[in-house]
Design a protein around this motif. Sequence first.
Motif, mmCIF file in Angstrom:
data_model
loop_
_atom_site.group_PDB
_atom_site.id
_atom_site.type_symbol
_atom_site.label_atom_id
_atom_site.label_comp_id
_atom_site.label_asym_id
_atom_site.label_seq_id
_atom_site.Cartn_x
_atom_site.Cartn_y
_atom_site.Cartn_z
ATOM 1 N N UNK A 126 38.938 55.859 -26.496
ATOM 2 C CA UNK A 126 38.737 56.623 -25.538
ATOM 3 C C UNK A 126 37.439 56.366 -24.699
ATOM 4 N N UNK A 127 36.301 56.342 -25.489
ATOM 5 C CA UNK A 127 34.862 56.139 -24.868
ATOM 6 C C UNK A 127 33.858 55.879 -25.746
ATOM 7 N N UNK A 128 32.655 55.194 -25.495
ATOM 8 C CA UNK A 128 31.748 54.977 -26.672
ATOM 9 C C UNK A 128 31.050 56.363 -26.669
ATOM 10 N N UNK A 129 31.015 57.246 -25.666
ATOM 11 C CA UNK A 129 30.530 58.674 -25.763
ATOM 12 C C UNK A 129 31.180 59.575 -27.064
ATOM 13 N N UNK A 130 32.417 59.227 -27.172
ATOM 14 C CA UNK A 130 33.142 60.167 -28.106
ATOM 15 C C UNK A 130 33.084 59.374 -29.294
ATOM 16 N N UNK A 131 32.708 58.057 -29.471
ATOM 17 C CA UNK A 131 32.374 57.584 -30.738
ATOM 18 C C UNK A 131 31.241 57.864 -31.325
ATOM 19 N N UNK A 132 30.243 58.173 -30.393
ATOM 20 C CA UNK A 132 28.775 58.648 -30.666
ATOM 21 C C UNK A 132 28.932 60.063 -31.069
ATOM 22 N N UNK A 133 29.938 60.859 -30.571
ATOM 23 C CA UNK A 133 29.977 62.176 -30.918
ATOM 24 C C UNK A 133 30.410 62.295 -32.460
ATOM 25 N N UNK A 134 31.314 61.330 -32.839
ATOM 26 C CA UNK A 134 32.015 61.258 -33.936
ATOM 27 C C UNK A 134 31.166 60.969 -35.011
ATOM 28 N N UNK A 135 30.008 60.046 -34.586
ATOM 29 C CA UNK A 135 29.011 59.816 -35.631
ATOM 30 C C UNK A 135 28.214 60.898 -35.823
ATOM 31 N N UNK A 136 27.967 61.690 -34.993
ATOM 32 C CA UNK A 136 27.200 62.870 -35.027
ATOM 33 C C UNK A 136 27.664 63.758 -35.916
ATOM 34 N N UNK A 137 29.172 64.081 -35.694
ATOM 35 C CA UNK A 137 29.967 64.856 -36.562
ATOM 36 C C UNK A 137 29.896 64.591 -38.049
ATOM 37 N N UNK A 138 30.240 63.183 -38.239
ATOM 38 C CA UNK A 138 30.107 62.611 -39.510
ATOM 39 C C UNK A 138 28.728 62.782 -40.209
ATOM 40 N N UNK A 139 27.737 62.617 -39.638
ATOM 41 C CA UNK A 139 26.223 62.750 -39.995
ATOM 42 C C UNK A 139 26.195 64.315 -40.545
ATOM 43 N N UNK A 140 26.584 65.057 -39.758
ATOM 44 C CA UNK A 140 26.516 66.562 -40.316
ATOM 45 C C UNK A 140 27.367 66.602 -41.880
ATOM 46 N N UNK A 141 28.680 65.826 -41.603
ATOM 47 C CA UNK A 141 29.449 66.125 -42.763
ATOM 48 C C UNK A 141 28.745 65.402 -44.083
ATOM 49 N N UNK A 142 28.287 64.361 -43.777
ATOM 50 C CA UNK A 142 27.433 63.728 -44.766
ATOM 51 C C UNK A 142 26.299 64.254 -45.464
ATOM 52 N N UNK A 143 25.590 65.062 -44.563
ATOM 53 C CA UNK A 143 24.338 65.895 -44.621
ATOM 54 C C UNK A 143 24.918 67.065 -45.877
ATOM 55 N N UNK A 144 26.083 67.682 -45.541
ATOM 56 C CA UNK A 144 26.598 68.547 -46.302
ATOM 57 C C UNK A 144 26.753 68.182 -47.861
ATOM 58 N N UNK A 145 27.385 67.061 -47.680
ATOM 59 C CA UNK A 145 27.846 66.200 -49.041
ATOM 60 C C UNK A 145 26.752 65.840 -49.726
ATOM 61 N N UNK A 146 25.600 65.438 -48.933
ATOM 62 C CA UNK A 146 24.401 64.923 -49.838
ATOM 63 C C UNK A 146 23.692 66.233 -50.353
ATOM 64 N N UNK A 147 23.512 67.494 -49.410
ATOM 65 C CA UNK A 147 22.864 68.357 -49.864
ATOM 66 C C UNK A 147 23.234 69.108 -51.009
ATOM 67 N N UNK A 148 24.796 69.263 -51.299
ATOM 68 C CA UNK A 148 25.608 70.019 -52.005
ATOM 69 C C UNK A 148 25.751 69.064 -53.226
ATOM 70 N N UNK A 149 26.053 67.864 -53.125
ATOM 71 C CA UNK A 149 26.319 66.989 -54.119
ATOM 72 C C UNK A 149 25.160 66.282 -54.810
ATOM 73 N N UNK A 150 24.324 65.930 -54.011
ATOM 74 C CA UNK A 150 23.350 64.926 -54.564
ATOM 75 C C UNK A 150 21.767 65.260 -54.290
ATOM 76 N N UNK A 151 21.748 66.753 -54.062
ATOM 77 C CA UNK A 151 20.367 67.617 -53.885
ATOM 78 C C UNK A 151 19.358 66.736 -53.019
ATOM 79 N N UNK A 152 20.049 66.452 -51.740
ATOM 80 C CA UNK A 152 19.104 65.812 -50.826
ATOM 81 C C UNK A 152 18.083 66.947 -50.154
#
Length: 532
Positions: free
Chosen positions: A318-344
């Motif tokens: 679609x566009x690079x902009x939506x890919x960057x938004x996707x990176x941002x979205x999964x950054x938040x997802x991995x943040x949740x996994x890191x905090x709840x699963x690995x005590x980040x």
Amino acid sequence: MSKKIPHTYVIIFFIIILGAVLTWFVPGGEYERETIVVNGVERTVIEKGSFHYVDSEPQTWQIFEAFFQGFVKQSGIIIFILMIGGAFWIVNSTKSIDIGIFSFLGFTKNLEKNKLLKKIGVNNIILTMIMLVFSVFGAVFGMSEETIAFIIILVPLSISMGYDSIVGVSISFVAAGLGFAGAVLNPFTIGIAQGIADLPLFSGFAYRLFCWLVINLVGIIWILRYAAKVKKDPKSSPVYETDEYWRKRNEADAKEKIEYHTPKIAWVVFIIISVVLGLFSWYYPMTEMKIGNAVNITPAVPMATALFIISSIFSLRKSIHFFILNILLFTIIFLIVGVMGYAWYIEEIASLFLAMGLSAGIAYNYHANDLTKQFLEGAKDIMSAALIVGLAGGILVVLEDGKIIDTILHSVSSSMEGMGKLGTVSIMYVIQNIINVIIPSGSAKAALTMPVMAPFSDLVNLSRQATVMAFQFGDGFTNMITPTSGVLIGVLGVAKIPYDSWVKWIGKFMIVLLILGWLLLIPTVTMQLDGF
């Protein structure tokens, strides 16, 4: 001619001076400390009955030294803010977040075509859902510092929706604070307090859940009413003038023509990220996601990786902009996994967002010099927020070096003698609120106060669970107003909200929450509750 309101830096400087003055009049005192193991973690706690007076150490020129020590004390949050600011500036410069906001606003307008949703208020639904998500995070794993990163996204969104920066802060930081106060499974407050009080971990769950629901109901209604008021009359906002920064920024972004494209380098970045996440998935095939006392073993990393790969292919087409938004979205997802699963904590989270910023910049075809320039611009823009966090840290340094914190703790705890059960739990609640202004860290305050208050509650036949609840409420609400909280000062700095404007807005709300907390404590001593 109206009086000019002091700058936030001036207000905090005068609080430091006030702390120094107190060291001249409050006698010095100390408790003996000991190290115990609480829920598998070593904690330094006060030895019961060990308080003794010591020579006071009045502070004079040391207030200037406190500035340096304050920056050292808050260095983690300061670096966190600078890294977050630099990383998000890179992402912002690609205009991806702007496109995301415009798309989101277009989506909400389409929803308004539904008569039922329009009657309820689409914006009300959206604000409520965002608040509930942050409140759950606050109640389950004590989200606090993490909210700073979301301010950079939610404040511009709030302005674009016709609200102000206070609404943007409220739906994230305040919502997390409401969850923190009504903590159901927070291991950093409830877990430590119950461990020290020798109570079953996360016992009394049913009444805590009820309290969380009531606190959030009151909080959401209050914020939605304020948001509606600002929407109707933007100039009624106490930050209308200071929000000019965000309005101009949004206007500039809206006027700038955006070219939808996908550079070839973006596909290279996608492949590299996918390979890295694939390796992480191989090393961490299963993750122990901890929610309170429960542990749920799931393939969190592989699942998130697979979703990232699939969604990235569509967004890149679609566009690079939506890919960057996707990176941002999964950054938040991995943040949740890191905090709840690995005590980040903030070190890992800051590193994650830095990786996000660099990945987004490279995918956008920025060269090394471009990345450096954008990162420095972001750090420069957010520098005032970082500086004020260090300055606020000096307040605690002056009180600690003056050796009056333990004296204050001893004096207020002694005031509970001779009270009935309701009187005792009420005084405990007041004490915890007072101490929270001096010691904003929930885990540190639990380690300092529970060894004193838990045994005392036995003397008046007060449930230790009620004592923990008094700590829980006393620790939660005032985090949203105390100037000694590095997180609050950091949030306000990022949002460009002057501290005095924030106090003006949250003052009445704070009174409501404090009274609500006291009312919710009454059943703990007048009714037979499960776990109490």
